[in-house]
Write a protein that holds these residues in place. Structure first.
Motif, mmCIF file in Angstrom:
data_model
loop_
_atom_site.group_PDB
_atom_site.id
_atom_site.type_symbol
_atom_site.label_atom_id
_atom_site.label_comp_id
_atom_site.label_asym_id
_atom_site.label_seq_id
_atom_site.Cartn_x
_atom_site.Cartn_y
_atom_site.Cartn_z
ATOM 1 N N GLY B 141 0.830 -1.208 0.000
ATOM 2 C CA GLY B 141 0.000 0.000 0.000
ATOM 3 C C GLY B 141 0.864 1.257 0.000
ATOM 4 N N GLY B 142 1.882 1.256 0.848
ATOM 5 C CA GLY B 142 2.807 2.388 0.884
ATOM 6 C C GLY B 142 3.586 2.499 -0.415
ATOM 7 N N ASN B 143 4.024 1.365 -0.934
ATOM 8 C CA ASN B 143 4.767 1.351 -2.214
ATOM 9 C C ASN B 143 3.939 1.973 -3.337
ATOM 10 N N VAL B 144 2.647 1.636 -3.368
ATOM 11 C CA VAL B 144 1.771 2.195 -4.412
ATOM 12 C C VAL B 144 1.575 3.699 -4.184
ATOM 13 N N SER B 145 1.350 4.064 -2.931
ATOM 14 C CA SER B 145 1.076 5.472 -2.619
ATOM 15 C C SER B 145 2.261 6.371 -2.931
ATOM 16 N N GLU B 146 3.476 5.818 -2.815
ATOM 17 C CA GLU B 146 4.674 6.610 -3.109
ATOM 18 C C GLU B 146 5.267 6.261 -4.482
ATOM 19 N N ASN B 147 4.710 5.257 -5.146
ATOM 20 C CA ASN B 147 5.271 4.752 -6.394
ATOM 21 C C ASN B 147 6.734 4.368 -6.199
ATOM 22 N N ALA B 148 6.955 3.457 -5.270
ATOM 23 C CA ALA B 148 8.308 3.075 -4.887
ATOM 24 C C ALA B 148 9.105 2.491 -6.043
ATOM 25 N N GLY B 149 10.386 2.774 -6.025
ATOM 26 C CA GLY B 149 11.292 2.226 -7.030
ATOM 27 C C GLY B 149 12.075 1.082 -6.425
ATOM 28 N N GLY B 150 13.369 1.084 -6.640
ATOM 29 C CA GLY B 150 14.203 0.016 -6.094
ATOM 30 C C GLY B 150 15.392 -0.219 -6.989
ATOM 31 N N MET B 151 16.159 -1.253 -6.622
ATOM 32 C CA MET B 151 17.409 -1.558 -7.328
ATOM 33 C C MET B 151 17.145 -2.041 -8.757
ATOM 34 N N ARG B 152 16.038 -2.752 -8.941
ATOM 35 C CA ARG B 152 15.827 -3.424 -10.227
ATOM 36 C C ARG B 152 15.083 -2.555 -11.236
ATOM 37 N N ALA B 153 14.895 -1.284 -10.901
ATOM 38 C CA ALA B 153 14.096 -0.413 -11.780
ATOM 39 C C ALA B 153 14.731 -0.205 -13.149
ATOM 40 N N ALA B 154 16.069 -0.276 -13.215
ATOM 41 C CA ALA B 154 16.728 -0.022 -14.503
ATOM 42 C C ALA B 154 16.180 -0.960 -15.575
ATOM 43 N N LYS B 155 15.980 -2.210 -15.240
ATOM 44 C CA LYS B 155 15.430 -3.163 -16.205
ATOM 45 C C LYS B 155 13.920 -3.319 -16.065
ATOM 46 N N TYR B 156 13.435 -3.371 -14.836
ATOM 47 C CA TYR B 156 12.057 -3.825 -14.624
ATOM 48 C C TYR B 156 11.046 -2.733 -14.293
#
Lengths: 459, 459
Positions: B141-156
């Motif tokens: 829920g928090g990830n969606v609300s903030e549109n969380a990224g992460g390490m794998r965003a470069a590809k995924y």
């Protein structure tokens, strides 16, 4: 349209960019729905500043504005159903502004034709995947407004997955930017996210920044032949659930196959119940061969009687020609095509096609189906004789039942064509009053005077 | 909080799900910003119907409502800055409702912890790529609300790229659905598109349908060592522009490397100007080896003095441990960390890092940088002594200049943390009055009484 308005627009844009004569109005009165609505004028803004001035003037004077790309929409989104001014981007705002190789990004104006962009980026070894059937004439602005899909959506997603940033003009003339040339941007509300698929009803998009990817070096095409639609549908979702990632997995039912063969004679198996055409791509030959082997195995486990890999570019082109020209070929079944792009979760494809067959029988209509089964999207065409009012009535009754069945299966009224006016009567099947109220509140937040493409989408 | 409200909530939810005592309020008064704001109450809705009743009541009574996941946000999004009720999903609405293997979809409640979902889907051979640094405790829920990224965003990509559908409750208590379990859905406005990254200010998300993909069978990790940050930044964007698609391309500058070594002693090269840690993945060993060879070539062409591939899982784990624990390690440079997640188009990374170095020098602050350079996102940490008011002032002045430089380079205030209260003062650097007005109009369309997480995002 009052003379005072006509004079304003001609003064602003010059006579060549502001048409008010009957002949020109007629030319902008139709789209791919074949419905006709005469606008009051057609304007060709030269730049964003023109768009801003036009909108401010129209907002102040309560003049309806309808943005228009190529007029290739299937749901009447660009039709002037209540009159008003057509805003066309085909004359001036049709430039590719930048191909940024370092960031793999293209910046374009709304009037750029999809295929023109594809070609230019491919010359740089890059790839813009969204490829709606209309790719040879539809515009990126229209693609964004409808969130166009295409054959390659199964692997590469749809238009919204490639939008990094937009510039747009609000109905009051305010110019806004949304997003950046960055993969990530979470500052402020996701305005680009709400403008995509908004069918020109919230703002006029004036510039689009698109993500590009590397062009895969290799692509291979194969065809699976099935005795029944049901076998083919099972094969689709079982293949996709196995983890193979085909670029496309397109479907033709027997009516579609026969129509294509009759018209174009490309060598499709006319005794088949259904065929699936699939593409795999990548940079390594071995990986593609692996993928095709997996697909062959899964197709055959699900009843494929034949699986052939296109031997060369010519065979590939023939298969894709057959798929791309389905829509045209099936007109042999009736002079009126009620063409819907319903989409269900892919595991529900077998049930959906069964349901469509039942409904066709019940209403005595011919319903050739084909489409992007790789993403659960079936182009369902109820074909009737347009001069037979009773048949037309049956056709629309069948369409309504097909929509109901789609919704019951967890699907959507539209996978890629949008709502426009054609599907507006069915919005109540898909959305609650609360949801429709929210849509209206959003529309009002952007466009309090309701000048922008009003009375579309069931709003 | 008035007794009448307290009684209503206790009657609705029971004593165990409605806290109003000081000890509990304190426990929900902080987040990862270390700022503290005491709420008036903490409620644990048991289901969507509870959420609807709570919101309707609060809307009718002008009570502020703040949704809260794990309280791990870096920008104060879940803080009760003006009091109000905290709505927590950690007790009840924390279930994985469905893993749909046929459609490769997960349906979850907002309180599900990111890593718990990752583990469950991986047990099925599937993959949920978004992996924010907080993955072990932050909620979907928090990830969606903030549109969380992460390490794998470069590809995924990031959270928004995986949202297929949402259920949510509007401030007036209306329950709405947005999207379907379908790849494509263009019926109605893209409500899921505007709810993502809206920081809990438009609606309360009660159910999330997420796209899953197949889990890649193989992953390999490598490290490139560079003499300077500038070399490393050039290597990043040249590698990405070459068409290789690493899962991650993470960066540590020399201050970060030294801090990690001092604290954890994992064998990083302490004399390096910068390192890049990169992952490649896929199903075919040969393809991974090819990718690593290309990356090695490009790194070395751009000044890498060393390129090592992790030999085993232990070496991989050590590299990633170093990266993941950077944030903690660099606290050695100061007791107050002003931690920003600025993001620029990746070709601007060299200029950004140069600019940061200049600004650090000008304001005499230590600024270790690390982060997701594969998507242009640099975690920039201005470290100062919290008990030295003059240093804190210089720190904030540096931050403001860093934001200005970021915007000038075409970047954004936030790649993944959101705006909340921490970045609210800088919104005017990034957005025009017209854009802020549009944000406010959208907020009002969803939340006319301004009860939902008000006074955040500079609104």
């Amino acid at each position: 349209m009052q003379n005072i308005h006509i004079e304003y627009f001609i003064k602003l844009l010059g006579k060549d960019n502001a048409y008010f004569d009957k002949a020109h109005l007629l030319a902008y009165s139709y789209d791919a729905t074949r419905k006709k609505h005469l606008p009051d004028g057609v304007l060709f803004p030269r730049d964003e500043s023109d768009v801003s001035k036009i909108l401010k003037y129209c907002n102040d004077n309560q003049i309806i504005v309808i943005p228009r790309g190529a007029g290739s929409g299937f749901t009447g989104g660009s039709l002037a159903v209540n009159g008003g001014i057509i805003l066309s981007f085909e004359k001036h705002m049709n430039k590719i502004l930048e191909i940024d190789l370092e960031n793999m990004v293209a910046v374009v104006q709304p009037g750029v034709i999809n295929m023109d962009l594809q070609k230019v980026v491919e010359d740089h070894g890059l790839f813009y995947p969204p490829d709606p059937a209309s790719q040879n004439y539809s515009t990126i602005g229209g693609n964004v407004s409808e969130n166009a899909g295409g054959m390659r959506a199964a692997k590469y997603g749809i238009t919204k997955d490639y939008i990094m940033a937009l510039r747009a003009v609000l109905p009051n003339g305010d110019i806004i930017r949304a997003g950046k040339k960055t993969i990530k941007d979470v500052a402020g509300y996701n305005i680009a996210g709400i403008l995509v698929a908004s069918e020109g009803s919230l703002a006029i998009i004036t510039e689009i920044t698109l993500k590009l990817i590397s062009k895969p070096k290799l692509v291979k095409t194969a065809m699976g032949v099935f005795n029944s639609v049901n076998d083919a549908m099972n094969a689709v979702y079982k293949t996709l659930a196995s983890g193979v990632k085909p670029v496309a997995m397109e479907f033709l039912d027997s009516l579609s196959i026969q129509a294509v063969e009759k018209r174009f004679n490309k060598g499709l198996p006319t005794d088949a119940g259904a065929i699936l055409i699939t593409d795999v791509d990548g940079d390594i030959e071995e990986a593609l061969i692996n993928d095709l082997a997996k697909i062959e195995k899964l197709f055959k486990e699900n009843g494929a009687t034949k699986f052939t890999v296109a031997k060369d570019e010519n065979e590939r082109a023939n298969l894709w020609f057959s798929r791309r020209n389905c829509s045209q070929a099936i007109t042999c079944y009736g002079s009126l095509k009620l063409n819907e792009d319903i989409t269900v979760p892919r595991s529900k494809l077998p049930s959906l096609l069964e349901k469509i067959a039942e409904i066709s029988k019940k209403f005595r209509v011919t319903t050739p189906c084909f489409g992007h089964t790789g993403d659960g999207n079936v182009h369902t065409n109820v074909m009737v004789d347009k001069d037979d009012p009773e048949a037309v009535k049956r056709g629309y009754a069948a369409i309504e039942e097909i929509f109901k069945a789609t919704i019951e299966l967890g699907g959507t009224l539209s996978g890629e064509h949008g709502i426009g006016i054609s599907k507006a009567p069915y919005m109540k099947l898909a959305f609650s009053d609360e949801e429709m109220n929210l849509f209206r509140a959003i529309k009002k937040a952007f466009d309090p005077n309701n000048i922008l493409n009003p009375n579309k989408m069931g709003l």
